[in-house]
Design a protein around this motif. Sequence first.
Motif, PDB file in Angstrom:
ATOM      1  N   UNK A  75       0.825  -1.207   0.000  1.00  0.00           N
ATOM      2  CA  UNK A  75       0.000   0.000   0.000  1.00  0.00           C
ATOM      3  C   UNK A  75       0.861   1.260   0.000  1.00  0.00           C
ATOM      4  N   UNK A  76       1.962   1.228   0.743  1.00  0.00           N
ATOM      5  CA  UNK A  76       2.874   2.371   0.730  1.00  0.00           C
ATOM      6  C   UNK A  76       3.492   2.542  -0.661  1.00  0.00           C
ATOM      7  N   UNK A  77       3.858   1.432  -1.305  1.00  0.00           N
ATOM      8  CA  UNK A  77       4.501   1.519  -2.627  1.00  0.00           C
ATOM      9  C   UNK A  77       3.563   2.101  -3.674  1.00  0.00           C
ATOM     10  N   UNK A  78       2.246   1.932  -3.481  1.00  0.00           N
ATOM     11  CA  UNK A  78       1.278   2.427  -4.463  1.00  0.00           C
ATOM     12  C   UNK A  78       0.687   3.777  -4.066  1.00  0.00           C
ATOM     13  N   UNK A  79       1.097   4.289  -2.915  1.00  0.00           N
ATOM     14  CA  UNK A  79       0.637   5.605  -2.470  1.00  0.00           C
ATOM     15  C   UNK A  79       1.238   6.686  -3.369  1.00  0.00           C
ATOM     16  N   UNK A  80       0.516   7.774  -3.593  1.00  0.00           N
ATOM     17  CA  UNK A  80       0.979   8.790  -4.551  1.00  0.00           C
ATOM     18  C   UNK A  80       1.806   9.907  -3.905  1.00  0.00           C
ATOM     19  N   UNK A 122      13.354   5.165  -8.761  1.00  0.00           N
ATOM     20  CA  UNK A 122      12.352   5.913  -9.520  1.00  0.00           C
ATOM     21  C   UNK A 122      10.937   5.726  -8.982  1.00  0.00           C
ATOM     22  N   UNK A 123      10.718   4.704  -8.184  1.00  0.00           N
ATOM     23  CA  UNK A 123       9.393   4.417  -7.652  1.00  0.00           C
ATOM     24  C   UNK A 123       9.489   4.069  -6.175  1.00  0.00           C
ATOM     25  N   UNK A 124       8.345   4.037  -5.508  1.00  0.00           N
ATOM     26  CA  UNK A 124       8.322   3.625  -4.105  1.00  0.00           C
ATOM     27  C   UNK A 124       8.801   2.176  -3.972  1.00  0.00           C
ATOM     28  N   UNK A 125       8.445   1.335  -4.934  1.00  0.00           N
ATOM     29  CA  UNK A 125       8.883  -0.064  -4.877  1.00  0.00           C
ATOM     30  C   UNK A 125      10.411  -0.149  -4.939  1.00  0.00           C
ATOM     31  N   UNK A 126      11.033   0.679  -5.791  1.00  0.00           N
ATOM     32  CA  UNK A 126      12.504   0.732  -5.851  1.00  0.00           C
ATOM     33  C   UNK A 126      13.080   1.137  -4.501  1.00  0.00           C
ATOM     34  N   UNK A 127      12.460   2.137  -3.888  1.00  0.00           N
ATOM     35  CA  UNK A 127      12.952   2.650  -2.613  1.00  0.00           C
ATOM     36  C   UNK A 127      12.836   1.585  -1.527  1.00  0.00           C
ATOM     37  N   UNK A 128      11.707   0.904  -1.476  1.00  0.00           N
ATOM     38  CA  UNK A 128      11.516  -0.138  -0.472  1.00  0.00           C
ATOM     39  C   UNK A 128      12.552  -1.246  -0.650  1.00  0.00           C
ATOM     40  N   UNK A 129      12.787  -1.650  -1.890  1.00  0.00           N
ATOM     41  CA  UNK A 129      13.782  -2.692  -2.154  1.00  0.00           C
ATOM     42  C   UNK A 129      15.172  -2.245  -1.716  1.00  0.00           C
TER      43      UNK A 129
END
Length: 225
Positions: free
Chosen positions: A13-18, A42-49
């Motif tokens: 949910x955090x990764x898809x938050x705007x 470039x994206x929240x998913x990148x940051x989380x990883x």
Amino acid sequence: MSDYWGYDIIKKLVSEDDYDIEFVKNLLAPEIGAVRRFDQIHTKADLIACLENNDELNEENVEPLKRMTNNQEILSQITAYRPTRVQHPVPVNLYQEERLAEDLQQQLRIENVSPQAAPAPVQQNYVTPAAFTENKRAAVFKKISEQLGRSWRDLGRQLNISEGAMDDMEDRYPRDLKSRILYLLKMAEEDEVYDPRQFLRRLCRGLSEAGRNDIRNRVEETMSH
């Protein structure tokens, strides 16, 4: 709070938050570390990883997630979060959690859901990447190849298999649909060869988007045992 969101749900949910990614990257610059890593996000998913690779984010430490969203519902769940070993006397099925995360994301888009209204995941057996043994892989592939039928191209599109590649499969196995589907699954699996759990999540999501939740349910059931 009796209702909870697991670690994977909160991450999704955090990764898809705007919430603005560049702003968030600057907030978490010390945790990101090297400039090279910073520029590759470039994206929240990148940051989380990246944070997980740096061991700055994990099931025991979700504090960085608080700086990655301004959604009050998600923030309240992060605050209430407890690690799996604390909050799950009976572990949960990660593939069921993935589906729950998708449902919750849709709810958050449509309405402002209160924390009390969030549905609790069904208690299931814990499934890890190591549990994707050759026997379970064979069982999952067998179920799909025997039951997918004419939906095989729909699944292939959801798994990002090109139309040309699917045409080649049809030429290779013109009268053997089961072998065609097995070939399709193996091709999709190659993209996630180093992460079996990610492949299974992608496969389950693809089955749903192809309109075959019936098969997805059977795959999740197989992985639960």
